[in-house]
Design a protein around this motif. Structure first.
Motif, PDB file in Angstrom:
ATOM      1  N   SER A 134       0.844  -1.192   0.000  1.00  0.00           N
ATOM      2  CA  SER A 134       0.000   0.000   0.000  1.00  0.00           C
ATOM      3  C   SER A 134       0.881   1.244   0.000  1.00  0.00           C
ATOM      4  O   SER A 134       2.109   1.172   0.081  1.00  0.00           O
ATOM      5  CB  SER A 134      -0.885   0.011   1.252  1.00  0.00           C
ATOM      6  OG  SER A 134      -0.078   0.193   2.413  1.00  0.00           O
ATOM      7  N   GLN A 135       0.248   2.389  -0.067  1.00  0.00           N
ATOM      8  CA  GLN A 135       0.979   3.651  -0.046  1.00  0.00           C
ATOM      9  C   GLN A 135       1.179   4.196   1.358  1.00  0.00           C
ATOM     10  O   GLN A 135       2.040   5.052   1.561  1.00  0.00           O
ATOM     11  CB  GLN A 135       0.236   4.696  -0.891  1.00  0.00           C
ATOM     12  CG  GLN A 135       0.259   4.412  -2.382  1.00  0.00           C
ATOM     13  CD  GLN A 135       1.670   4.377  -2.948  1.00  0.00           C
ATOM     14  OE1 GLN A 135       2.470   5.277  -2.700  1.00  0.00           O
ATOM     15  NE2 GLN A 135       1.987   3.333  -3.699  1.00  0.00           N
ATOM     16  N   ASP A 136       0.407   3.694   2.324  1.00  0.00           N
ATOM     17  CA  ASP A 136       0.452   4.359   3.633  1.00  0.00           C
ATOM     18  C   ASP A 136       0.404   3.428   4.842  1.00  0.00           C
ATOM     19  O   ASP A 136       0.353   3.902   5.976  1.00  0.00           O
ATOM     20  CB  ASP A 136      -0.703   5.352   3.737  1.00  0.00           C
ATOM     21  CG  ASP A 136      -2.065   4.698   3.528  1.00  0.00           C
ATOM     22  OD1 ASP A 136      -2.119   3.491   3.253  1.00  0.00           O
ATOM     23  OD2 ASP A 136      -3.073   5.420   3.633  1.00  0.00           O
ATOM     24  N   LEU A 137       0.452   2.132   4.633  1.00  0.00           N
ATOM     25  CA  LEU A 137       0.449   1.199   5.755  1.00  0.00           C
ATOM     26  C   LEU A 137       1.827   0.578   5.919  1.00  0.00           C
ATOM     27  O   LEU A 137       2.576   0.411   4.950  1.00  0.00           O
ATOM     28  CB  LEU A 137      -0.572   0.082   5.538  1.00  0.00           C
ATOM     29  CG  LEU A 137      -2.039   0.485   5.452  1.00  0.00           C
ATOM     30  CD1 LEU A 137      -2.894  -0.751   5.188  1.00  0.00           C
ATOM     31  CD2 LEU A 137      -2.491   1.200   6.719  1.00  0.00           C
ATOM     32  N   ARG A 138       2.171   0.220   7.158  1.00  0.00           N
ATOM     33  CA  ARG A 138       3.403  -0.532   7.389  1.00  0.00           C
ATOM     34  C   ARG A 138       3.378  -1.793   6.532  1.00  0.00           C
ATOM     35  O   ARG A 138       2.322  -2.426   6.369  1.00  0.00           O
ATOM     36  CB  ARG A 138       3.519  -0.903   8.865  1.00  0.00           C
ATOM     37  CG  ARG A 138       3.915   0.247   9.767  1.00  0.00           C
ATOM     38  CD  ARG A 138       3.911  -0.124  11.230  1.00  0.00           C
ATOM     39  NE  ARG A 138       4.770  -1.263  11.558  1.00  0.00           N
ATOM     40  CZ  ARG A 138       5.289  -1.472  12.769  1.00  0.00           C
ATOM     41  NH1 ARG A 138       5.053  -0.619  13.760  1.00  0.00           N
ATOM     42  NH2 ARG A 138       6.049  -2.531  13.001  1.00  0.00           N
ATOM     43  N   PHE A 139       4.534  -2.177   6.023  1.00  0.00           N
ATOM     44  CA  PHE A 139       4.562  -3.365   5.166  1.00  0.00           C
ATOM     45  C   PHE A 139       4.118  -4.601   5.930  1.00  0.00           C
ATOM     46  O   PHE A 139       3.551  -5.541   5.353  1.00  0.00           O
ATOM     47  CB  PHE A 139       5.956  -3.557   4.561  1.00  0.00           C
ATOM     48  CG  PHE A 139       6.886  -4.417   5.367  1.00  0.00           C
ATOM     49  CD1 PHE A 139       7.004  -5.777   5.116  1.00  0.00           C
ATOM     50  CD2 PHE A 139       7.652  -3.873   6.404  1.00  0.00           C
ATOM     51  CE1 PHE A 139       7.857  -6.572   5.865  1.00  0.00           C
ATOM     52  CE2 PHE A 139       8.501  -4.658   7.152  1.00  0.00           C
ATOM     53  CZ  PHE A 139       8.611  -6.010   6.888  1.00  0.00           C
ATOM     54  N   GLU A 140       4.333  -4.612   7.232  1.00  0.00           N
ATOM     55  CA  GLU A 140       3.894  -5.735   8.053  1.00  0.00           C
ATOM     56  C   GLU A 140       2.364  -5.854   8.026  1.00  0.00           C
ATOM     57  O   GLU A 140       1.817  -6.956   7.976  1.00  0.00           O
ATOM     58  CB  GLU A 140       4.355  -5.555   9.505  1.00  0.00           C
ATOM     59  CG  GLU A 140       5.862  -5.422   9.683  1.00  0.00           C
ATOM     60  CD  GLU A 140       6.309  -3.966   9.737  1.00  0.00           C
ATOM     61  OE1 GLU A 140       5.764  -3.134   8.977  1.00  0.00           O
ATOM     62  OE2 GLU A 140       7.209  -3.653  10.536  1.00  0.00           O
ATOM     63  N   VAL A 141       1.678  -4.717   8.057  1.00  0.00           N
ATOM     64  CA  VAL A 141       0.218  -4.715   8.008  1.00  0.00           C
ATOM     65  C   VAL A 141      -0.265  -5.128   6.621  1.00  0.00           C
ATOM     66  O   VAL A 141      -1.253  -5.864   6.483  1.00  0.00           O
ATOM     67  CB  VAL A 141      -0.342  -3.345   8.419  1.00  0.00           C
ATOM     68  CG1 VAL A 141      -1.856  -3.286   8.229  1.00  0.00           C
ATOM     69  CG2 VAL A 141       0.026  -3.047   9.877  1.00  0.00           C
TER      70      VAL A 141
END
Length: 219
Positions: free
Chosen positions: A81-88
């Motif tokens: 996504s553009q705005d979430l932590r990559f973990e999420v």
């Protein structure tokens, strides 16, 4: 890509779940991730499962496999996504996949949490085995924190089945950077800020104390 026959490897009694769900996970991640991340994630599963064996923990191999294999998928452009932590992003991708395969919501929550917290040391180890062992596998394969807890034969068997690249340490740091460089703000307060600082001389990490001092509260 790793020889599919190697996915049948059994190491100290641990093997990739040979079930409909296990095979679906393998196929999906193999088709989605780079070879570097596929092999890394596979090793995370084995080292995590072996840690569970050492610690006498009871856990679902399928759920741990799901968490391990999806834990870095948020680094891939197709799931970033553009705005979430990559973990999420990875946790959300695993949730959507498992929902599509009829997995119980409470089990999906375990996988989601295991992925979401895998870069947050000091917390997962106190949680459900699927969550704790996902982080344990990551900490072994990336950081080598528990290297001495596995004998030479075991380590070599895992790496033989799912090889490390000759320069894996630098390759994985680069993969982390490539997956998060477009959203640096998502690294605030987690270890991935170190990756950006290492690769980008212009990166300025967020400061918790500055956030407090710059808030609109008086005093």
């Amino acid at each position: 890509m790793t020889d599919p026959l190697l996915s049948k490897a059994s190491i100290n009694g641990i093997s990739v779940p040979d079930s409909k769900l296990g095979r679906a996970i393998t196929e999906f991640i193999r088709d989605t991730e780079s070879e570097l991340l596929f092999n890394h994630s596979s090793r995370v599963y084995f080292f995590g499962a072996l840690a569970g064996q050492q610690r006498g923990l009871t856990f679902s191999a399928e759920l741990l496999y799901a968490a391990a294999m999806f834990h870095d998928i948020g680094l891939m452009p197709s799931h970033s996504s553009q705005d979430l932590r990559f973990e999420v992003d990875g946790a959300n991708a695993a949730r959507d996949f498992l929902q599509g395969h009829g997995v119980d919501p409470s089990d999906i929550d375990k996988v989601w949490t295991g992925i979401a917290l895998h870069t947050t040391p000091g917390i997962p180890e106190h949680m459900h085995p699927v969550i704790a062992l996902t982080t344990a596998g990551v900490e072994m394969d990336v950081l080598g924190l528990t290297y001495g807890e596995y004998d030479d034969a075991t380590r070599e068997a895992v790496v033989a089945a799912f090889p490390r690249t000759p320069q894996f340490k630098e390759d994985i740091i680069q993969a982390f950077y490539d997956g998060i460089k477009h959203k640096p703000d998502t690294t605030f307060g987690n270890v991935k800020a170190d990756v950006l600082a290492d690769k980008d001389p212009h990166f300025h990490r967020g400061n918790f104390c500055s956030v407090i001092r710059c808030s609109r509260w008086k005093g």
